[in-house]
Scaffold this active site. Structure first.
Site, PDB file in Angstrom:
ATOM      1  N   LYS A 137      -2.733 -35.684  39.626  1.00  0.00           N
ATOM      2  CA  LYS A 137      -2.729 -37.032  40.196  1.00  0.00           C
ATOM      3  C   LYS A 137      -2.457 -38.079  39.123  1.00  0.00           C
ATOM      4  O   LYS A 137      -3.170 -38.154  38.114  1.00  0.00           O
ATOM      5  CB  LYS A 137      -4.097 -37.308  40.859  1.00  0.00           C
TER       6      LYS A 137
ATOM      7  N   LEU B 232     -12.557 -38.892  26.780  1.00  0.00           N
ATOM      8  CA  LEU B 232     -11.288 -38.165  26.925  1.00  0.00           C
ATOM      9  C   LEU B 232     -10.856 -37.494  25.629  1.00  0.00           C
ATOM     10  O   LEU B 232      -9.816 -36.865  25.576  1.00  0.00           O
ATOM     11  CB  LEU B 232     -10.179 -39.147  27.336  1.00  0.00           C
TER      12      LEU B 232
ATOM     13  N   PRO C 231      -4.647 -42.742  38.756  1.00  0.00           N
ATOM     14  CA  PRO C 231      -5.553 -43.387  37.789  1.00  0.00           C
ATOM     15  C   PRO C 231      -4.808 -43.865  36.537  1.00  0.00           C
ATOM     16  O   PRO C 231      -5.111 -44.953  36.018  1.00  0.00           O
ATOM     17  CB  PRO C 231      -6.551 -42.270  37.437  1.00  0.00           C
TER      18      PRO C 231
ATOM     19  N   GLU D 148     -23.339 -31.036   6.203  1.00  0.00           N
ATOM     20  CA  GLU D 148     -22.396 -30.965   7.333  1.00  0.00           C
ATOM     21  C   GLU D 148     -21.386 -32.109   7.326  1.00  0.00           C
ATOM     22  O   GLU D 148     -20.276 -31.957   7.847  1.00  0.00           O
ATOM     23  CB  GLU D 148     -23.160 -30.919   8.672  1.00  0.00           C
TER      24      GLU D 148
ATOM     25  N   GLN E  77      -1.639 -44.833  36.417  1.00  0.00           N
ATOM     26  CA  GLN E  77      -0.896 -46.042  36.801  1.00  0.00           C
ATOM     27  C   GLN E  77      -1.795 -47.271  36.786  1.00  0.00           C
ATOM     28  O   GLN E  77      -1.433 -48.322  36.271  1.00  0.00           O
ATOM     29  CB  GLN E  77      -0.322 -45.884  38.212  1.00  0.00           C
TER      30      GLN E  77
ATOM     31  N   GLY F 186     -35.036 -30.003   8.861  1.00  0.00           N
ATOM     32  CA  GLY F 186     -35.120 -28.540   8.804  1.00  0.00           C
ATOM     33  C   GLY F 186     -35.560 -28.046   7.438  1.00  0.00           C
ATOM     34  O   GLY F 186     -36.080 -26.927   7.296  1.00  0.00           O
ATOM     35  N   PHE F 187     -35.348 -28.852   6.424  1.00  0.00           N
ATOM     36  CA  PHE F 187     -35.795 -28.566   5.052  1.00  0.00           C
ATOM     37  C   PHE F 187     -37.261 -28.973   4.911  1.00  0.00           C
ATOM     38  O   PHE F 187     -38.100 -28.217   4.419  1.00  0.00           O
ATOM     39  CB  PHE F 187     -34.882 -29.354   4.103  1.00  0.00           C
TER      40      PHE F 187
ATOM     41  N   CYS G   4     -32.307 -31.418   6.041  1.00  0.00           N
ATOM     42  CA  CYS G   4     -33.113 -32.621   6.171  1.00  0.00           C
ATOM     43  C   CYS G   4     -34.453 -32.325   6.857  1.00  0.00           C
ATOM     44  O   CYS G   4     -35.341 -31.777   6.220  1.00  0.00           O
ATOM     45  CB  CYS G   4     -32.312 -33.720   6.855  1.00  0.00           C
TER      46      CYS G   4
ATOM     47  N   HIS H   7     -27.383 -33.898   3.828  1.00  0.00           N
ATOM     48  CA  HIS H   7     -26.631 -33.415   4.993  1.00  0.00           C
ATOM     49  C   HIS H   7     -25.275 -32.846   4.580  1.00  0.00           C
ATOM     50  O   HIS H   7     -24.271 -33.569   4.580  1.00  0.00           O
ATOM     51  CB  HIS H   7     -26.413 -34.569   5.978  1.00  0.00           C
TER      52      HIS H   7
ATOM     53  N   LYS I 194     -10.444 -39.339  22.803  1.00  0.00           N
ATOM     54  CA  LYS I 194      -9.577 -40.310  22.132  1.00  0.00           C
ATOM     55  C   LYS I 194      -9.692 -40.189  20.618  1.00  0.00           C
ATOM     56  O   LYS I 194      -8.717 -40.370  19.896  1.00  0.00           O
ATOM     57  CB  LYS I 194     -10.050 -41.709  22.544  1.00  0.00           C
TER      58      LYS I 194
HETATM   59  N1  GLN Z   1     -37.280 -37.491   9.871  1.00  0.00           N
HETATM   60  C1  GLN Z   1     -37.012 -37.069   8.533  1.00  0.00           C
HETATM   61  C2  GLN Z   1     -36.985 -38.221   7.545  1.00  0.00           C
HETATM   62  O1  GLN Z   1     -36.840 -39.344   7.931  1.00  0.00           O
HETATM   63  C3  GLN Z   1     -35.718 -36.290   8.461  1.00  0.00           C
HETATM   64  C4  GLN Z   1     -34.523 -37.146   8.705  1.00  0.00           C
HETATM   65  C5  GLN Z   1     -33.324 -36.337   9.074  1.00  0.00           C
HETATM   66  O2  GLN Z   1     -33.438 -35.173   9.397  1.00  0.00           O
HETATM   67  N2  GLN Z   1     -32.167 -36.954   9.056  1.00  0.00           N
HETATM   68  O3  GLN Z   1     -37.093 -38.004   6.360  1.00  0.00           O
END
Ligand code: GLN
Length: 544
Positions: free
Chosen positions: A187, A14, A190, A508, A192, A383-384, A381, A506, A16
C-alpha cells in the site's frame, strides 16, 4: 557545505537511524568525508534522564554527552567517534536561545520561533559541519513529519537549503509501505500522505526510502514515483534485513550511492566495501553456535541494551560463530526455575549496566552461577558492582554486603557513592561520564586481552567499589587489575576461572563492526574454548 536531510513519515521506528548511518557508509566507501547530526525534537536537553523503556539505551560519547542511541549507530557504521554537538535537541536549542535573550543579544527584538529558534538550529548545524571538516553532513530528523515538535527543525532545514542554493542539499524521506490483506498487497497511500505533509512545509524529497517487510515490486515503485514526484530510480526499497549491516549494500545495489553523488555534485569514485563484505560473510558463516545470556531489568525492550547486542554481532562478524542472545528478566529470575535452568546452560553471561534496586537479587543469582559454574562472565558497570557485592556475600560471608544505591544504611557498603557525587542533586549530566583513562595491571588477564596497559573507556556511574574490602577480595582470588589514575577501581578479575571480569566502564560503546571490542571477543573466545572441553552441566543446584 553539502547536507543530506533524512526525515521520516507514517510511523516512528522505521529504522531511520540505520538508513542515515548506511547513507553515511555509502559516502565513506567512496572516500568522501562525512559526519552525522541527530535532531531529537523533544524538550529534554539530552537523553540522560530518559527511561530506557521509552527511548532505548542512553549512548555515552567520549566527551560525556548522554546521547540518543542513534549516535551509537552512526559511530558504528562510520567507524568515527562523535561528540555532543552531534545530538541536537529542542531542549538544547531553546536553552541556548533563552540564554542569548537573557544576555540581551537580541537587541530588544521579540524572540520568535522564526527567525530566532530556526536561526539557532541553522547556526548549530553549520558549526558542527565546519568543526568536523566533513564534505557532507547528514542530518537525521527524529520523529515523524507532521509532529508539532519537529516543525521548527524542518523549517530551519528548508531555510538552509534555500541559503545553500541548488545542488548543496538533498532530502531523503523514509516511509512505510505496509503489506495488507490476504495476498499481502503493498500500500502506497501512507507514503503519498506523508510526502504531501512534507511538501506542505516546503520540502520536496529527492529520494524516498520505502521500508517494509518485503522488497517493492517495480510497479509499486513506479506508483510512488508518480504520486510523489520523485524519479523511479530514486524510490528505494529497504526490506527488513537479518542484520542491519546489510543495509548499506541493499542501498548500493539500488544505485543510491551514485544518485547521492550526482545530486550533490560530488566526485563519483568506485566504492570500496572490502572489509564490510568480509565482516558480513564471516557473520553468516555459522562456524559453531553459542548462547549468551543477558540478565537485566529492561529485557522486554532490547533497544535498552542495543550496544551490547551490536558488540556481540561484531564478534560474530569476526569469529563466525552464530551468537544466540537469551534474555533474562532479573526481577523474574529468582522465582523462575525454568529460566534459571536455561541460564545454567548458557555459554556466557553478561550483566549490563543498570540503576536502582529492582532486579538486583536476580542479577546476583546469575553472577553466582557464572562464578561457581565457571561460565564466562562479563559484568559491565552495575554488573561489575553487583559482582563485588555477590562475592562479598557468598565468598567472604559478609551477609549484609550491599551497594548504598540499594541500601543506604548497609553495614557493609562494598559499593558506595563517589566522593564527588555527595553534593550533587540534579540528575541530568551529573554522573562520572565519558572517556576516562584506565591503567591495567601488567601481566593481568585484562591487560593481556587488550594487549596494552593504558586504555580509555567511556563511563556513566555515580557509585564505585569501596577500597576497604579490596584486601579481603584479593585474598580470595578477586583482584583489582585496572584503576583510574586517581586510584579508583575500574576492573576486577577472578583467578581460577576461565573468564570472570567486571568493569566499571562501558566497553559496549566502543565496539565497531570492523573493530570488535577486545572484551566481548575474549568473552566469546572463552565460551568457545569451554564448549570444546564440553563439561556437562553441573549437578549442584544454584542457590535460589
Ligand atoms: N547504578 C550504578 C552507578 O550509578 C551503575 C550505573 C550503570 O550501570 N551505568 O554507579
Amino acid at each position: 557545505m553539502k547536507v543530506i536531510v533524512v526525515s521520516g513519515g507514517v510511523i516512528s521506528g522505521l529504522g531511520k537511524g540505520i538508513t542515515t548511518s548506511s547513507l553515511g557508509r555509502l559516502l565513506k566507501a567512496r572516500n568522501i568525508g562525512v559526519t552525522i547530526v541527530k535532531i531529537d525534537p523533544y524538550l529534554n536537553v539530552d537523553a540522560g534522564t530518559m527511561n530506557p523503556y521509552q527511548h532505548g539505551e542512553v549512548f555515552v560519547l567520549d566527551d560525556g554527552t548522554e546521547a540518543d542511541l542513534d549516535l551509537g549507530n552512526y559511530e558504528r557504521f562510520l567507524g568515527q567517534s562523535l561528540h555532543g554537538a552531534h545530538n541536537l535537541t529542542t531542549g538544547k536549542i531553546y536553552r541556548a536561545v533563552i540564554e542569548r535573550e537573557r544576555r540581551g543579544e537580541y537587541l530588544g527584538n521579540t524572540v520568535q520561533i522564526i527567525p530566532h529558534v530556526t536561526g539557532e538550529i541553522k547556526r548549530t548545524i553549520r558549526e558542527v559541519a565546519l568543526a568536523s571538516g566533513a564534505e557532507v553532513v547528514l542530518v537525521e530528523v527524529g520523529g515523524t513529519v507532521g509532529d508539532i515538535e519537529s516543525m521548527p527543525f524542518l523549517e530551519a532545514l528548508r531555510e538552509l537549503s534555500y541559503e545553500l542554493g541548488e545542488g548543496h542539499m538533498a532530502f531523503v524521506h523514509t516511509t512505510l509501505v505496509p503489506f495488507v490483506g490476504p495476498v499481502g498487497e503493498a500500500k502506497t497511500k501512507p507514503t503519498q500522505h506523508s510526502v504531501r505533509e512534507l511538501r506542505a512545509i516546503g520540502i520536496r524529497p529527492n529520494m524516498i526510502m520505502a521500508r517494509g517487510s518485503a522488497p517493492l515490486a517495480p510497479d509499486i515503485k513506479a506508483k510512488i514515483s508518480l504520486f510523489c514526484d520523485v524519479p523511479p530510480e530514486a524510490v528505494i526499497s529497504i526490506p527488513d534485513q537479518p542484520v542491519i549491516y546489510e543495509v548499506p549494500l541493499v542501498l548500493e545495489a539500488q544505485g543510491v550511492g551514485a544518485l547521492l553523488v550526482k545530486l550533490l555534485g560530488l566526485p563519483e569514485r568506485e566504492p570500496d566495501y572490502t572489509a564490510w563484505k568480509e565482516f558480513l560473510s564471516t557473520y553468516r558463516s555459522q562456524r559453531g553456535h553459542l548462547e549468551v545470556g543477558i540478565v537485566g531489568k529492561y529485557t522486554d525492550l532490547h533497544d535498552a541494551y542495543l550496544s551490547h547486542i551490536e558488540a556481540l554481532h561484531h564478534v560474530q562478524g569476526r569469529l563466525g560463530c552464530t551468537i544466540d542472545l537469551q534474555w533474562y528478566d532479573a526481577e523474574d529470575l529468582p522465582r523462575n526455575p525454568v529460566a534459571l535452568g536455561r541460564l545454567r546452560r548458557s555459554d556466557a553471561l553478561v550483566v549490563p549496566g543498570g540503576f536502582g534496586s529492582r532486579g538486583v537479587e536476580g542479577k546476583m543469582l546469575a553472577i553466582e552461577l557464572a562464578r561457581s559454574q565457571k561460565i564466562p562472565y562479563l559484568g559491565v558497570c552495575y554488573g561489575f558492582q553487583m559482582a563485588a557485592v555477590e562475592f562479598a556475600r557468598h565468598e567472604l560471608g559478609i551477609v549484609g554486603a550491599n551497594t548504598t544505591e540499594v541500601d543506604p544504611h548497609s553495614p557493609d557498603p562494598v559499593v558506595g557513592l563517589l566522593e564527588q557525587q555527595k553534593a550533587v542533586s540534579d540528575l541530568g549530566g551529573t554522573m562520572r561520564l565519558g572517556a576516562q583513562k584506565v591503567e591495567l595491571t601488567p601481566g593481568s588477564k585484562v591487560a593481556g586481552i587488550y594487549g596494552r596497559e593504558e586504555i580509555w573507556e567511556r563511563h556513566r556511574h555515580r557509585y564505585e567499589i569501596n577500597p576497604a574490602y579490596l584486601e579481603r577480595f584479593a585474598a580470595h582470588g578477586l583482584r583489582v587489575t585496572g584503576r583510574a589514575p586517581d586510584g579508583r577501581v575500574e576492573v576486577l578479575e577472578l583467578a581460577d576461572h576461565p573468564f570472570f571480569l567486571g568493569v566499571q566502564y562501558h566497553p559496549e560503546f566502543l565496539s565497531r563492526p570492523e573493530a570488535p571490542h577486545p572484551l566481548y571477543l575474549a568473552l566469546v573466545r572463552a565460551a568457545l574454548a569451554r564448549q570444546e572441553v564440553a563439561p556437562p552441566v553441573a549437578a549442584t543446584p544454584a542457590r535460589a
